[in-house]
Design an enzyme around this catalytic site. Structure first.
Site, PDB file in Angstrom:
ATOM      1  N   ARG A   1      36.234  38.761  33.659  1.00 52.96           N
ATOM      2  CA  ARG A   1      34.717  38.965  32.356  1.00 52.96           C
ATOM      3  C   ARG A   1      34.321  39.959  33.201  1.00 52.96           C
ATOM      4  O   ARG A   1      33.606  40.259  34.514  1.00 52.96           O
ATOM      5  CB  ARG A   1      34.401  37.559  32.616  1.00 52.96           C
ATOM      6  CG  ARG A   1      33.079  37.067  31.934  1.00 52.96           C
ATOM      7  CD  ARG A   1      32.514  35.882  31.959  1.00 52.96           C
ATOM      8  NE  ARG A   1      33.660  35.092  31.022  1.00 52.96           N
ATOM      9  CZ  ARG A   1      34.092  33.636  31.342  1.00 52.96           C
ATOM     10  NH1 ARG A   1      34.381  33.266  32.677  1.00 52.96           N
ATOM     11  NH2 ARG A   1      34.338  33.158  30.369  1.00 52.96           N
TER      12      ARG A   1
ATOM     13  N   ASN B   1      21.834  36.845  38.184  1.00 49.24           N
ATOM     14  CA  ASN B   1      23.018  35.646  37.967  1.00 49.24           C
ATOM     15  C   ASN B   1      22.717  34.961  36.569  1.00 49.24           C
ATOM     16  O   ASN B   1      23.338  34.010  36.016  1.00 49.24           O
ATOM     17  CB  ASN B   1      22.603  34.468  39.096  1.00 49.24           C
ATOM     18  CG  ASN B   1      23.774  35.461  40.122  1.00 49.24           C
ATOM     19  OD1 ASN B   1      24.235  36.582  40.169  1.00 49.24           O
ATOM     20  ND2 ASN B   1      23.185  34.591  41.126  1.00 49.24           N
TER      21      ASN B   1
ATOM     22  N   HIS C   1      32.545  34.999  49.855  1.00 48.41           N
ATOM     23  CA  HIS C   1      33.864  34.273  49.215  1.00 48.41           C
ATOM     24  C   HIS C   1      35.427  34.278  49.709  1.00 48.41           C
ATOM     25  O   HIS C   1      36.082  34.230  48.574  1.00 48.41           O
ATOM     26  CB  HIS C   1      33.201  36.353  48.528  1.00 48.41           C
ATOM     27  CG  HIS C   1      34.726  36.037  46.847  1.00 48.41           C
ATOM     28  ND1 HIS C   1      35.819  37.218  46.749  1.00 48.41           N
ATOM     29  CD2 HIS C   1      34.396  35.755  45.505  1.00 48.41           C
ATOM     30  CE1 HIS C   1      36.438  36.779  46.201  1.00 48.41           C
ATOM     31  NE2 HIS C   1      35.438  36.485  45.322  1.00 48.41           N
TER      32      HIS C   1
ATOM     33  N   HIS D   1      44.456  36.126  38.450  1.00 48.09           N
ATOM     34  CA  HIS D   1      43.648  36.305  39.423  1.00 48.09           C
ATOM     35  C   HIS D   1      43.771  36.133  40.765  1.00 48.09           C
ATOM     36  O   HIS D   1      43.496  36.827  41.706  1.00 48.09           O
ATOM     37  CB  HIS D   1      42.607  35.276  39.287  1.00 48.09           C
ATOM     38  CG  HIS D   1      41.288  34.952  40.335  1.00 48.09           C
ATOM     39  ND1 HIS D   1      41.004  34.279  40.810  1.00 48.09           N
ATOM     40  CD2 HIS D   1      40.254  35.954  40.397  1.00 48.09           C
ATOM     41  CE1 HIS D   1      40.250  34.445  41.372  1.00 48.09           C
ATOM     42  NE2 HIS D   1      39.290  35.363  41.510  1.00 48.09           N
TER      43      HIS D   1
ATOM     44  N   TYR E   1      31.272  41.274  50.501  1.00 46.73           N
ATOM     45  CA  TYR E   1      31.672  39.798  50.171  1.00 46.73           C
ATOM     46  C   TYR E   1      32.548  40.086  51.599  1.00 46.73           C
ATOM     47  O   TYR E   1      33.476  41.141  51.763  1.00 46.73           O
ATOM     48  CB  TYR E   1      32.693  40.798  49.326  1.00 46.73           C
ATOM     49  CG  TYR E   1      31.813  40.411  47.466  1.00 46.73           C
ATOM     50  CD1 TYR E   1      30.869  40.755  47.190  1.00 46.73           C
ATOM     51  CD2 TYR E   1      32.984  39.392  46.260  1.00 46.73           C
ATOM     52  CE1 TYR E   1      30.154  41.135  45.719  1.00 46.73           C
ATOM     53  CE2 TYR E   1      32.253  39.941  44.974  1.00 46.73           C
ATOM     54  CZ  TYR E   1      31.149  40.561  45.296  1.00 46.73           C
ATOM     55  OH  TYR E   1      30.227  40.401  43.543  1.00 46.73           O
TER      56      TYR E   1
ATOM     57  N   ARG F   1      39.593  42.819  39.403  1.00 42.90           N
ATOM     58  CA  ARG F   1      38.298  44.041  39.266  1.00 42.90           C
ATOM     59  C   ARG F   1      38.454  45.436  40.789  1.00 42.90           C
ATOM     60  O   ARG F   1      38.739  44.878  41.637  1.00 42.90           O
ATOM     61  CB  ARG F   1      37.096  43.491  39.164  1.00 42.90           C
ATOM     62  CG  ARG F   1      37.114  42.079  38.838  1.00 42.90           C
ATOM     63  CD  ARG F   1      35.811  41.439  39.074  1.00 42.90           C
ATOM     64  NE  ARG F   1      35.297  40.155  38.815  1.00 42.90           N
ATOM     65  CZ  ARG F   1      34.501  39.738  37.257  1.00 42.90           C
ATOM     66  NH1 ARG F   1      34.746  41.012  36.218  1.00 42.90           N
ATOM     67  NH2 ARG F   1      34.783  38.606  37.153  1.00 42.90           N
TER      68      ARG F   1
ATOM     69  N   ARG G   1      29.662  28.229  48.137  1.00 41.70           N
ATOM     70  CA  ARG G   1      28.658  29.073  48.465  1.00 41.70           C
ATOM     71  C   ARG G   1      28.381  28.835  47.397  1.00 41.70           C
ATOM     72  O   ARG G   1      26.169  28.959  46.882  1.00 41.70           O
ATOM     73  CB  ARG G   1      29.269  30.262  47.854  1.00 41.70           C
ATOM     74  CG  ARG G   1      28.366  31.292  47.921  1.00 41.70           C
ATOM     75  CD  ARG G   1      29.286  32.484  47.381  1.00 41.70           C
ATOM     76  NE  ARG G   1      28.794  32.693  46.353  1.00 41.70           N
ATOM     77  CZ  ARG G   1      30.333  33.362  45.309  1.00 41.70           C
ATOM     78  NH1 ARG G   1      31.023  33.883  46.048  1.00 41.70           N
ATOM     79  NH2 ARG G   1      30.056  33.608  44.246  1.00 41.70           N
TER      80      ARG G   1
END
Length: 767
Positions: free
Chosen positions: A481, A124, A668, A511, A544, A451, A640
Site C-alpha cells: 500500500r 498517520n 517494528h 509480506h 525502524y 518496500r 506498538r
C-alpha cells in the site's frame, strides 16, 4: 517514519492527557527488569490499508470463537469466554496515534523531534482516513459491512471515529500553535504568517513568487461555463472569492498550492512562512482586474485504497497501473478547512464535494502539518535526539575496519542475530546481498521485496548479480500500500536486467522478508539465508527497530527454497522444518504453542507467553491468550499500535500485561516466545496478529535455535514490558496510561536509549 502509532470501549476517552501514574498491579508473575549490564551479553547482544477487511469479521475457521469455542474445536473446561472481550480496533488505532501526539506534547522530547511527531501524527491520520474510514464508508454504502468483533455496528464505529478524531486534531493544532511553534521561536526558528514578515522579507518573497511560484499556478473559475474542478486528495487549496467591478457579481475560484514546491519558504535566516501564505498575499496577480474579497484554505482527503480483482486481471502489473490512475478520483472522506472560513464558501465546498457535516473539520491554520517534516530536518542537532551511527555486528567483524566483513565465512561459524537500527543494516543485510552479487561462487539469489528505498542498493545488487550471469529470482509485491508505483518501477527495472520477477500468489500479498543465496563450495552447494521482520529498505533500517536472522543452517535454507518454489511455481508444500508460514500454518502453530503452555503450567513446569507485535487483533490468537492467562500462565504483550485484547479483566485476563513503547525509533519487530516447560522456544518474523497477515498474506516466522539468541530475545521482551521501563500501559477499559516516571518522579528506563548506550560503550564512544 510512517509511524502508523487508549480509549474506553464504550465512551471516547477524555481529551486531556492521561496522568503519569501506576495502574493497579493485577498479576502475581511480574518479573523485574534486568539491570542495564545484564542486557549486554547477547543480541549482538544487547537488549506496515495496513488493516484487514472490516466486513470479513472473524476468520471463517474461527467463527466459533464468538461463543468461546477452542480453535481446534475442543471445549475449554473453564467454560465459554465472555462477550465484550474485544476492544474496537479502529478506536485502538486512534489511541495509538494519540500516543504519538503525547510524544509531541512532551516537553522532554527534543524540540525538532516534537515537530517531527506532529508531522507523523498528521500523516498517520491521513492514511487512516484514506483507508480505514474510506473502507467503512464504502462498506456501509454497499450494505456488506457487519458488526465488528467488539460488538459495534459499522455506523457506530464511524461516528465514534468522527468524534474522537475531531478531539485529537484539535489537540494536535493546539500543540503546534500554543507550544511547539512558540518554543521553536525561542530557539530562533520562527514559523510565522505573512502579516508577521517585515517589508523587506515580503519584498524578497514577492520576487520569489513572480519568478518561481506564479508560473506554475493555475486558477480555476467556477461558473456556468466552468464546473467545479476536481480537488485531488491531500492537496492544499485556496478557495478564493473575487468580484467583477464592472458587473458587481461575486465569483468563486480555486487555486491549488503546488505540491512539488517547498512547504515552508525561508523569508530570512531561520524565519519561515507557509507557501500558501505567499500565494494568498499575491492573488491580485492571478486575478488582474478583479477585486479579491476573501480567501480560505481547505484540504480534502479521499478514498485512496486500491481495489484490484486479481482473479479477473490477466496482468496484475497493468491492472495496478490502471487502478493507480483511478485512485486519484476516489470519493472524499474528510474536508479540513480553516476555522475562519466564510459560511457561504463552506456551504459551497460541502455541496460540491458531497461531504456530510460530520466530515468537516474546522481548524486553525496552517492546515496540513505534515509539512513539519521539512522543519524537523533542519540542521539544528542540539534540538534533536543525539546522533547515533550503528556499527557492524560483532559476529560479522570482531574489529571494525575499512574492509567489509566476510559474511559467508562468519555464517559458517555461527548464526547471526541482528537488531536494527542498533546493528548496521548496510554492513550486514546489504553487505550480504552485495557480497553475494559479486562472488563468482554464488550461483543464485532469491529475494522478496515489499518496500525498498528510492535509490536502492538492494535492487542494484540484484541487478549486478543478474548481469553477471547468476540466477536471480525477485518476488516484488506490487500491492504494498502506497508503494505500488515505486514497486512497479522496480519490477520493470529488474526484468530489464534479466532477473526473474514474479508477483506472488493470486489473492495473497507476499509480506515475508526473505533472502536466499546459493553458493558453490567445493563439491557441494551451501545455502545462506536471511529472515527478517523489516523491509529491505536501507533508509528505514536506520529509523525502524527490527530483527533479522542470518544463517547457513541447512534446514532454514531448505525451507526457504521450498517457500520460494511455492511463490514462483506450483509447489503446494505447507509443512516446513524451521518456519511457520501463513496462511496455512502460522495461526494454528501459534495457537497450539500458546495452548501448550497451559499443560506445562498445570504440570508445574516453566510456562509463559511473550509476544511483541505491531498489532494484536486476531480473535483466535487473543482467545488463546485469554485461556492461557485464565489457566494461570503469565502472558505479556508488547504492542506498538492496535490491541483488541483487554488485559486485567477479573476472571479472564488478570495474568495479561499489555505495554506499548514509542520513541525515536519505530518499534517494528515481531517476536513470539514460549516457556515450553523449561526449553524456551522463540520465533521471529514478519507477521502481525491481524486477519490480513494470517489469512491473506504470505508471512514467515523462523524458529531461533541458538540458546544465546533465545536468551537475548527473552531478555528484550522482559525488559520491554517491565514496570521499570517507560511505556504506556493498557487497562481493562481500553484506556492507555503513560508511565514515564517512577513514584519519586525519576525517569523510567528508556529501552531504546539503553540499547544505544550499550552499543556506544562497546565501541568506546559513549557520550
Amino acid at each position: 517514519m510512517n509511524q502508523s502509532s487508549g480509549q474506553a470501549p464504550d465512551t471516547p476517552p477524555p481529551g486531556s492527557q492521561p496522568s503519569v501514574g501506576s495502574i493497579a498491579a493485577h498479576r502475581p508473575h511480574a518479573v523485574a527488569a534486568p539491570p542495564v549490564r545484564e542486557l549486554d551479553p547477547d543480541l549482538d547482544a544487547d537488549v506496515d490499508g495496513y488493516p484487514e477487511d472490516y466486513e470479513r469479521g472473524y476468520p471463517e475457521k474461527y467463527q466459533k470463537h464468538q461463543n468461546g469455542g477452542y480453535a481446534d474445536g475442543d471445549q475449554e473446561p473453564g467454560g465459554e469466554l465472555p462477550q465484550g472481550r474485544f476492544l474496537d480496533r479502529e478506536r485502538s488505532w486512534l489511541a495509538f496515534n494519540e500516543r504519538v501526539l503525547e510524544l509531541a506534547e512532551d516537553p522532554a522530547t527534543p524540540l525538532l523531534e516534537r515537530a517531527n511527531f506532529l508531522a507523523i501524527f498528521a500523516g498517520n491520520l491521513d492514511e487512516f482516513f484514506m483507508v480505514r474510514v474510506a473502507g467503512l464508508k464504502r462498506r456501509i454504502a454497499t450494505g456488506v459491512a457487519t458488526r465488528s468483533a467488539s460488538g459495534l455496528q459499522p455506523r457506530e464505529v464511524l461516528e465514534q471515529i468522527w468524534t474522537r478524531s475531531r478531539e485529537l486534531m484539535a489537540r494536535h493544532a493546539a500543540c503546534y500553535q500554543q507550544d511547539v511553534s512558540p518554543a521553536l521561536a525561542e530557539e530562533g526558528v520562527h514559523l510565522i504568517r505573512w502579516p508577521d514578515l517585515s517589508e523587506e522579507e515580503q519584498g524578497r518573497l514577492f520576487t520569489l513568487f513572480r519568478q518561481q511560484i506564479f508560473p506554475v499556478l493555475t486558477p480555476l473559475a467556477v461558473d456556468p461555463a466552468h464546473p467545479f474542478p476536481y480537488i485531488s486528495g491531500l492537496s492544499l487549496n485556496l478557495a478564493v472569492v473575487v468580484r467583477n467591478p464592472v458587473t458587481g457579481h461575486d465569483h468563486f475560484a480555486r487555486v491549488k498550492v503546488p505540491p512539488l514546491l517547498s512547504r515552508f519558504l525561508e523569508a530570512s535566516p531561520q524565519r519561515y512562512v507557509p507557501l500558501e501564505d505567499v500565494i494568498a498575499a499575491h492573488l491580485e496577480e492571478l486575478f488582474p482586474g478583479m477585486e479579491v474579497l476573501a480567501h480560505h484554505m481547505f484540504r480534502v482527503t479521499r478514498n485512496e485504497d486500491l481495489e484490484v480483482e486479481e482473479d479477473d486481471a490477466e496482468n496484475l502489473l497493468q491492472a495496478l497501473e490502471k487502478e493507480l490512475l483511478r485512485r486519484r478520483f476516489g470519493p472524499p472522506v474528510r474536508l479540513e478547512v480553516e476555522e475562519t472560513i466564510d459560511p457561504y464558501v463552506l456551504d459551497l465546498l460541502v455541496r460540491e464535494l458531497k461531504v456530510s457535516e460530520a466530515e468537516v473539520y474546522p481548524l486553525p491554520g496552517p492546515l496540513d502539518l505534515t509539512g513539519l517534516f521539512e522543519m524537523a530536518s533542519l540542521d539544528r542537532p542540539e534540538l534533536k535526539y543525539p546522533r547515533f551511527v550503528a556499527g557492524t555486528h560483532r559476529d560479522l567483524a570482531e574489529v571494525e575496519s575499512a574492509s567489509p566483513p566476510d559474511i559467508f565465512a562468519a555464517l559458517r561459524e555461527r548464526d547471526v542475530l541482528l537488531h536494527h537500527p542498533y546493528d548496521s543494516f548496510s554492513t550486514s543485510v546489504q553487505a550480504f546481498l552485495e557480497q553475494a552479487a559479486a562472488d563468482p561462487d554464488v550461483l543464485a539469489i532469491k529475494q522478496t521485496l515489499y518496500r525498498t528505498s528510492g535509490k536502492s542498493p538492494i535492487v542494484d545488487a540484484l541487478i549486478d548479480a543478474a548481469e553477471s550471469g547468476k540466477q536471480v529470482l525477485v518476488l516484488v509485491e506490487l500491492k504494498a500500500r502506497f508503494d505500488e508505483q515505486a514497486n512497479i518501477k522496480w519490477a520493470r527495472k529488474l526484468e530489464e536486467a534479466g532477473c526473474h520477477v514474479v508477483y506472488g500468489l493470486v489473492g495473497l500479498k507476499t509480506h515475508c522478508k526473505l533472502s536466499l543465496v546459493v553458493r558453490q563450495e567445493g563439491d557441494t552447494l551451501r545455502r545462506y539465508s536471511h529472515v527478517g521482520t523489516g523491509n529491505y529498505h536501507p533508509k528505514t533500517a536506520r529509523l525502524y527497530e527490527d530483527l533479522g536472522l542470518l544463517t547457513a543452517d541447512p534446514k532454514v535454507g531448505a525451507d526457504l527454497s521450498d517457500l520460494f518454489n511455492r511463490l514462483s511455481g506450483y509447489s503446494r508444500r505447507e509443512n516446513y522444518r524451521r518456519l511457520l508460514v501463513a496462511p496455512k500454518s502460522l495461526r494454528d502453530g501459534l495457537v497450539s504453542r500458546i495452548t501448550r503452555e497451559i499443560t506445562h503450567h498445570r504440570a508445574g513446569r516453566p510456562a509463559y507467553v511473550r509476544i511483541k507485535v505491531n498489532s494484536m487483533v486476531d480473535e483466535a490468537v487473543i482467545d488463546a491468550c485469554y485461556r492461557a492467562a485464565r489457566a494461570g500462565v503469565p502472558v505479556d504483550i508488547w504492542v506498538r499500535g492496535i490491541c483488541a485484547l483487554r488485559p486485567g479483566v477479573p476472571g479472564l485476563s488478570e495474568n495479561i500485561r499489555v505495554r506499548s513503547v514509542l520513541g525515536r525509533f519505530l518499534e517494528h519487530s515481531r517476536v513470539f516466545a514460549f516457556g515450553n516447560g523449561g526449553e524456551p522456544e522463540v520465533w521471529l518474523g514478519s507477521a502481525d496478529m491481524m486477519h490480513r497477515n494470517l489469512d491473506r498474506r504470505i508471512e514467515a516466522l523462523v524458529r531461533v535455535t541458538d540458546p544465546a539468541h533465545r536468551s537475548a530475545l527473552n531478555r528484550l521482551l522482559e525488559t520491554g514490558v517491565s514496570d521499570s521501563t517507560a511505556s504506556w500501559h493498557l487497562g481493562p477499559d481500553g484506556n492507555w496510561t503513560r508511565h514515564a516516571t517512577d513514584s519519586e518522579g525519576m525517569p523510567l528506563r528508556n529501552i531504546q536509549e539503553t540499547l544505544i548506550d550499550a552499543r556506544r560503550r562497546r565501541r568506546g564512544t559513549s557520550t
